[in-house]
Scaffold this active site. Structure first.
Site, PDB file in Angstrom:
ATOM      1  NE  ARG A 126      59.267  52.881  40.471  1.00  0.00           N
ATOM      2  CZ  ARG A 126      59.739  54.103  40.623  1.00  0.00           C
ATOM      3  NH1 ARG A 126      60.639  54.551  39.798  1.00  0.00           N
ATOM      4  NH2 ARG A 126      59.306  54.881  41.582  1.00  0.00           N
ATOM      5  N   GLY A 155      64.018  51.760  32.552  1.00  0.00           N
ATOM      6  CA  GLY A 155      63.709  52.682  33.648  1.00  0.00           C
ATOM      7  C   GLY A 155      62.248  53.079  33.617  1.00  0.00           C
ATOM      8  CB  VAL A 184      60.474  60.107  32.025  1.00  0.00           C
ATOM      9  CG1 VAL A 184      60.392  60.236  30.511  1.00  0.00           C
ATOM     10  CG2 VAL A 184      60.744  61.467  32.644  1.00  0.00           C
ATOM     11  N   GLY A 185      59.777  57.154  32.242  1.00  0.00           N
ATOM     12  CA  GLY A 185      59.689  55.857  31.560  1.00  0.00           C
ATOM     13  C   GLY A 185      58.369  55.149  31.810  1.00  0.00           C
ATOM     14  CB  ALA A 203      63.582  60.595  29.061  1.00  0.00           C
ATOM     15  CB  ALA A 204      68.617  58.593  30.295  1.00  0.00           C
ATOM     16  CE  LYS A 236      71.271  69.682  36.629  1.00  0.00           C
ATOM     17  NZ  LYS A 236      70.148  69.371  35.716  1.00  0.00           N
ATOM     18  CE  LYS A 263      67.760  68.881  28.644  1.00  0.00           C
ATOM     19  NZ  LYS A 263      67.090  68.137  29.734  1.00  0.00           N
TER      20      LYS A 263
HETATM   21  N1  LIG Z   1      61.622  64.043  34.871  1.00  0.00           N
HETATM   22  C1  LIG Z   1      61.837  64.818  33.827  1.00  0.00           C
HETATM   23  O1  LIG Z   1      61.021  65.682  33.473  1.00  0.00           O
HETATM   24  C2  LIG Z   1      63.087  64.637  33.012  1.00  0.00           C
HETATM   25  C3  LIG Z   1      63.388  65.588  32.038  1.00  0.00           C
HETATM   26  C4  LIG Z   1      64.527  65.420  31.252  1.00  0.00           C
HETATM   27  C5  LIG Z   1      65.358  64.326  31.469  1.00  0.00           C
HETATM   28  N2  LIG Z   1      65.047  63.425  32.445  1.00  0.00           N
HETATM   29  C6  LIG Z   1      65.954  62.292  32.632  1.00  0.00           C
HETATM   30  O2  LIG Z   1      65.239  61.084  32.355  1.00  0.00           O
HETATM   31  C7  LIG Z   1      65.686  60.038  33.202  1.00  0.00           C
HETATM   32  C8  LIG Z   1      64.509  59.488  33.996  1.00  0.00           C
HETATM   33  O3  LIG Z   1      63.922  60.529  34.743  1.00  0.00           O
HETATM   34  P1  LIG Z   1      62.752  60.209  35.787  1.00  0.00           P
HETATM   35  O4  LIG Z   1      62.256  61.528  36.249  1.00  0.00           O
HETATM   36  O5  LIG Z   1      61.801  59.216  35.192  1.00  0.00           O
HETATM   37  O6  LIG Z   1      63.596  59.506  36.949  1.00  0.00           O
HETATM   38  P2  LIG Z   1      63.048  58.525  38.093  1.00  0.00           P
HETATM   39  O7  LIG Z   1      64.041  58.592  39.181  1.00  0.00           O
HETATM   40  O8  LIG Z   1      61.613  58.802  38.396  1.00  0.00           O
HETATM   41  O9  LIG Z   1      63.093  57.068  37.401  1.00  0.00           O
HETATM   42  C9  LIG Z   1      64.274  56.406  37.066  1.00  0.00           C
HETATM   43  C10 LIG Z   1      63.946  54.912  37.007  1.00  0.00           C
HETATM   44  O10 LIG Z   1      65.080  54.231  36.504  1.00  0.00           O
HETATM   45  C11 LIG Z   1      65.286  53.062  37.292  1.00  0.00           C
HETATM   46  N3  LIG Z   1      66.694  52.673  37.164  1.00  0.00           N
HETATM   47  C12 LIG Z   1      67.784  53.187  37.776  1.00  0.00           C
HETATM   48  N4  LIG Z   1      68.900  52.566  37.359  1.00  0.00           N
HETATM   49  C13 LIG Z   1      68.502  51.653  36.439  1.00  0.00           C
HETATM   50  C14 LIG Z   1      69.193  50.719  35.625  1.00  0.00           C
HETATM   51  N5  LIG Z   1      70.529  50.602  35.669  1.00  0.00           N
HETATM   52  N6  LIG Z   1      68.456  49.928  34.797  1.00  0.00           N
HETATM   53  C15 LIG Z   1      67.123  50.042  34.733  1.00  0.00           C
HETATM   54  N7  LIG Z   1      66.410  50.910  35.488  1.00  0.00           N
HETATM   55  C16 LIG Z   1      67.103  51.704  36.319  1.00  0.00           C
HETATM   56  C17 LIG Z   1      64.863  53.471  38.694  1.00  0.00           C
HETATM   57  O11 LIG Z   1      64.575  52.345  39.498  1.00  0.00           O
HETATM   58  C18 LIG Z   1      63.618  54.307  38.372  1.00  0.00           C
HETATM   59  O12 LIG Z   1      62.462  53.499  38.258  1.00  0.00           O
HETATM   60  C19 LIG Z   1      66.810  60.655  34.055  1.00  0.00           C
HETATM   61  O13 LIG Z   1      68.039  60.438  33.419  1.00  0.00           O
HETATM   62  C20 LIG Z   1      66.467  62.131  34.040  1.00  0.00           C
HETATM   63  O14 LIG Z   1      67.625  62.932  34.254  1.00  0.00           O
HETATM   64  C21 LIG Z   1      63.942  63.551  33.202  1.00  0.00           C
END
Ligand SMILES: NC(=O)c1ccc[n+]([C@@H]2O[C@H](COP(=O)([O-])OP(=O)(O)OC[C@H]3O[C@@H](n4cnc5c(N)ncnc54)[C@H](O)[C@@H]3O)[C@@H](O)[C@H]2O)c1
Length: 356
Positions: free
Chosen positions: A212, A184, A188-189, A263-264, A82, A70
């Site tokens: 949500r 999600g 991010v989402g 993003a995941a 990590k 990355k």
């Molecule tokens: N926050 C960042 O800057 C960032 C950067 C790079 C990658 N990511 C990745 O992006 C993803 C989201 O990050 P985030 O910060 O928004 O996390 P977050 O924890 O704020 O949000 C995750 C959301 O996904 C929902 N969720 C969990 N399991 C689910 C499922 N099976 N089906 C549907 N929804 C589900 C949760 O309820 C929550 O609303 C993660 O995989 C994270 O590793 C985040």
């Protein structure tokens, strides 16, 4: 007990793993430094309950390697690392402080060869606490002198990535009228769903947290999708923004979209799935490329002295990088994931056998 520390470390291609156990809180601490070829090993720290401590180590080793590619693809002067805090149970506030302090001392002892940031179950305030005893930390809140929450920047990067993906798949980066399913609605989402709505997309939303979904339906006019039905739902673009591992063989065979771009982290259950996606005619945006906005935000603003205009330019660059990967993948008849890994290895100056 299925996993063994020694075997995991022996089979890993990274540089160094530091393992510590805090007996007061029964916490295993793993700092996995995969590569320092481009700069100090950098990556977030996650705090989790694992079925066994070695599963936490395995998670850290895998995630640190992913950070190396990355960082390379994002053009950052940093390597991959990590941190994992494998706890027996999610801690109360006092125990959490004890764990964080102990961990801060561990990271400080590494003298800057590992730089940390938030990840699953760690926050800006944990980073602020680490910063009291250790300077090697990103993404404290703005009030505490850091760059703050990276999720909105990650969402902006994903939006550029989706535009590049539709450009390649459909011949246009115009999102108006396209059906885009956001899985999600977290940091991010949730933001991505707003940006897509502003861009005129027909936004579909799914989350295991019904509140949500209700909020997105009410405020954005999004169409709700049951969290269990995401994979088989008809849409143009699926944007996984929840958990890893959503794309296994069965899921790929069930997909009813032309593009997967979200993003995941670690969306592919295994790397070979990328080939299956290609064979099914689904364009896949490699996760470690499209979700680099968080890294660009934290590192760019805190370490490289970028202003917001430069950050926005770099976030747009995620789309350009993806377009190049898609063209190269088509030319070489390779999966987009393999093509991006190959490009990362070129930047690292390795042949892929070893990142050291
Ligand atoms: N926050 C960042 O800057 C960032 C950067 C790079 C990658 N990511 C990745 O992006 C993803 C989201 O990050 P985030 O910060 O928004 O996390 P977050 O924890 O704020 O949000 C995750 C959301 O996904 C929902 N969720 C969990 N399991 C689910 C499922 N099976 N089906 C549907 N929804 C589900 C949760 O309820 C929550 O609303 C993660 O995989 C994270 O590793 C985040």
């Amino acid at each position: 007990m299925g996993l063994d520390f020694a075997a995991l470390v022996r089979e890993w291609d990274g540089e160094q793993v530091v393992i510590s156990h805090d007996s007061t809180t029964a916490t295993w601490m793993f700092v996995c430094q995969h590569s320092s070829r481009l700069g100090p090993a950098t990556g977030g720290t996650r705090l989790r309950v694992y079925p066994e401590p070695a599963a936490g180590l395995a998670d850290g080793l895998r995630l640190a390697a992913a950070m190396t590619v990355k960082m390379a693809m994002a053009g950052m002067p940093l390597g991959g690392g990590k941190g994992v805090l494998a706890v027996a149970q999610l801690p109360d506030a006092a125990t959490r402080e004890r764990i964080i302090d102990r961990y801060a001392d561990l990271v400080a002892s590494l003298g800057g060869s590992y730089l940390t940031a938030p990840d699953m179950n760690t926050s800006e305030s944990d980073m602020a606490r680490i910063a009291r005893r250790c300077p090697y930390v990103f993404s404290r809140s703005v009030a505490q002198g850091g760059s703050g929450n990276s999720a909105p920047a990650t969402a902006v990067g994903v939006l550029h990535g989706i535009r590049a993906s539709t450009q390649h798949a459909f011949g246009s980066s115009e999102l108006s009228g396209l059906g885009i399913l956001v899985q999600g609605l977290g940091g991010v989402g949730g933001h991505l769903a707003e940006l897509l709505t502003e861009a005129g997309a027909r936004v579909l939303v799914a989350d295991v947290d019904p509140d949500r979904v209700v909020r997105a339906v009410r405020t954005l006019g999004a169409a709700p999708v049951d969290a269990a039905d995401v994979i088989g739902t008809d849409c143009d673009v699926l944007a996984p923004c929840a958990v890893g591992g959503v794309l296994d063989a069965a899921a790929v065979d069930t997909l009813r979209c032309r593009v997967v771009a979200g993003a995941a982290n670690n969306q592919l259950a295994e790397p070979s799935i990328a080939r299956r996606l290609r064979d099914r005619g689904v364009l896949y945006a490699p996760d470690f490329v499209i979700n680099a906005g968080g890294v660009l935000h934290g590192v760019g603003l805190e370490q490289l002295g970028w202003d917001d205009a430069e950050l926005q330019r770099r976030l747009r660059g995620i789309g350009d990088t993806l377009l190049t990967i898609y063209r190269e993948a088509d030319d070489a008849q390779l999966s987009t994931h393999d093509t991006a890994e190959r490009a990362a290895r070129q930047r690292l100056g390795t042949n892929g056998a070893d990142q050291r």
